[in-house]
Motif scaffolding. Structure first.
Motif, PDB file in Angstrom:
ATOM      1  N   ILE A  22       0.832  -1.199   0.000  1.00  0.00           N
ATOM      2  CA  ILE A  22       0.000   0.000   0.000  1.00  0.00           C
ATOM      3  C   ILE A  22       0.867   1.249   0.000  1.00  0.00           C
ATOM      4  N   LEU A  26       0.775   3.976  -2.872  1.00  0.00           N
ATOM      5  CA  LEU A  26       0.430   5.346  -2.503  1.00  0.00           C
ATOM      6  C   LEU A  26       1.507   6.321  -2.974  1.00  0.00           C
ATOM      7  N   MET A 342      -4.760   0.324  -6.415  1.00  0.00           N
ATOM      8  CA  MET A 342      -4.811   1.640  -5.775  1.00  0.00           C
ATOM      9  C   MET A 342      -5.510   2.660  -6.668  1.00  0.00           C
ATOM     10  N   PHE A 346      -8.680   3.166  -4.365  1.00  0.00           N
ATOM     11  CA  PHE A 346      -8.233   4.074  -3.301  1.00  0.00           C
ATOM     12  C   PHE A 346      -8.689   5.499  -3.611  1.00  0.00           C
TER      13      PHE A 346
END
Length: 365
Positions: A22, A26, A342, A346
């Motif tokens: 992650i 990110l 992601m 996300f």
């Protein structure tokens, strides 16, 4: 830029939540927004899980290469948590002020964001004043927790973390959600947490590629002997099948999986040959029994590694099960998978708003 630099600390309530994946995903998202980042891991761990200073160095070098970071944009661990450093601390031989070291370690960065990967749990590092809450307070950092909700009991851990971190808790990412848990996670758990004041920035579904493990890693975990195709140990194993039935049933069973490791007895030539005709990336023979020459010959032709282990089938399966999802993110295919997850699941803009980051006018592509 240094005056307005933001600190984001990626933590977790338990080991093996996918925190590194992650954090890497990110970082990639932030860079696409035009942010210049520093990436670091203040506390390395070597507590019997194969980590440590050398492994952390390798992890950070891989991250640097993947994100195209300069040496100035990397921060290597200031401490490796192992038996030696703990013993020195207990015996008063290590009195270093690690919070002060942490501040020095991160001073004067000409960047927009410092992204730090915390230790495996919120408590780890307390002995050296380097737990996630302590680092967050020292740096005035926001904390993003990566969690796996194995059961509803994991919610207690999150609520406790909220009390422990207070305003430092920016929110959470729920990672590795199985297909049968996806609906309840989004319709019940996520609204509950939001109502409790814990923002959920993403619910990421389970991805077989991210949970996969190389044959090389299985060889290491099982202490296996490689009988053939040693040059193919980089193959990725995404699923596990056990060949303990008749051939007809086995063929149907094997057809339901892909990129398998098939565990079966060394004397089950019929099952071994059947497995080799399916999507098998690794054949693991238990009981230290040598396979028939025809099996090795066919495996060589298909370039499928065959491993022999001095273990029973149950123990072998348990070791492989633990290996899934607990390996490093050192394969480009995994980086691609996490970046895609992601981007799709996300909520970056919401995180940006919560962080209060000011972006450059021109974003990099």
């Amino acid at each position: 830029m240094a005056e307005s630099v933001q600190y984001l600390l990626i933590g977790s309530t338990e080991p093996y939540t996918g925190k590194s994946a992650i954090a890497l995903g990110l970082a990639d998202l932030f860079q696409t927004k035009g942010l210049k980042i520093v990436y670091g891991k203040p506390l390395a761990t070597d507590m019997g899980d194969g980590e440590g200073e050398d492994a952390s160095d390798a992890d950070l070098q891989f991250i640097a290469q993947t994100l195209k970071l300069s040496h100035e944009q990397l921060r290597f661990p200031i401490l490796t948590l192992d038996e030696t450093t703990i013993r020195q601390r207990l015996l008063d031989k290590n009195q270093e002020n690690y919070p002060q070291s942490l501040t020095s370690y991160l001073q004067k960065p000409s960047v927009d964001l410092i992204l730090l990967e915390g230790p495996r749990t919120l408590q780890e590092g307390l002995l050296f004043d380097l737990s996630v809450p302590q680092m967050a307070n020292q740096l005035d950092a926001s904390v993003l927790l990566v969690v796996r909700l194995h059961s509803h009991l994991a919610l207690d851990d999150l609520l406790y973390a909220q009390k422990d971190l207070g305003k430092r808790l920016l929110g959470i990412v729920i990672n590795d959600v199985s297909p049968d848990e996806l609906e309840i996670t989004t319709s019940e758990i996520q609204p509950f947490l939001e109502a409790k004041g814990i923002p959920v920035f993403g619910v990421l579904p389970r991805n077989d590629v991210l949970r996969s493990v190389t044959v090389k890693e299985l060889v290491k975990q099982l202490k296996a002997q490689v009988l053939c195709s040693k040059e193919r140990l980089d193959l990725m194993v995404e699923s596990l099948s056990v060949g303990a039935m008749n051939v007809s049933s086995a063929m149907k069973y094997f057809s339901q999986s892909k990129n398998m490791a098939v565990v079966t007895g060394g004397d089950r030539t019929d099952i071994q040959l059947a497995a080799l005709e399916k999507s098998t990336h690794c054949l693991i023979l238990t009981g230290q029994l040598p396979p028939a020459p025809m099996v090795l010959s066919r495996a060589e032709d298909l370039e499928v590694p065959v491993l022999s282990v001095d273990l029973d089938t149950l123990t072998t399966v348990e070791i492989i099960d633990r290996a899934f999802g607990q390996v490093r993110l050192h394969e480009p295919v995994k980086v691609e998978a996490v970046n895609q997850l992601m981007k799709e699941y996300f909520h970056l803009d919401r995180l940006i708003q919560r962080l209060g980051i000011s972006f450059p006018v021109t974003a990099m592509n």
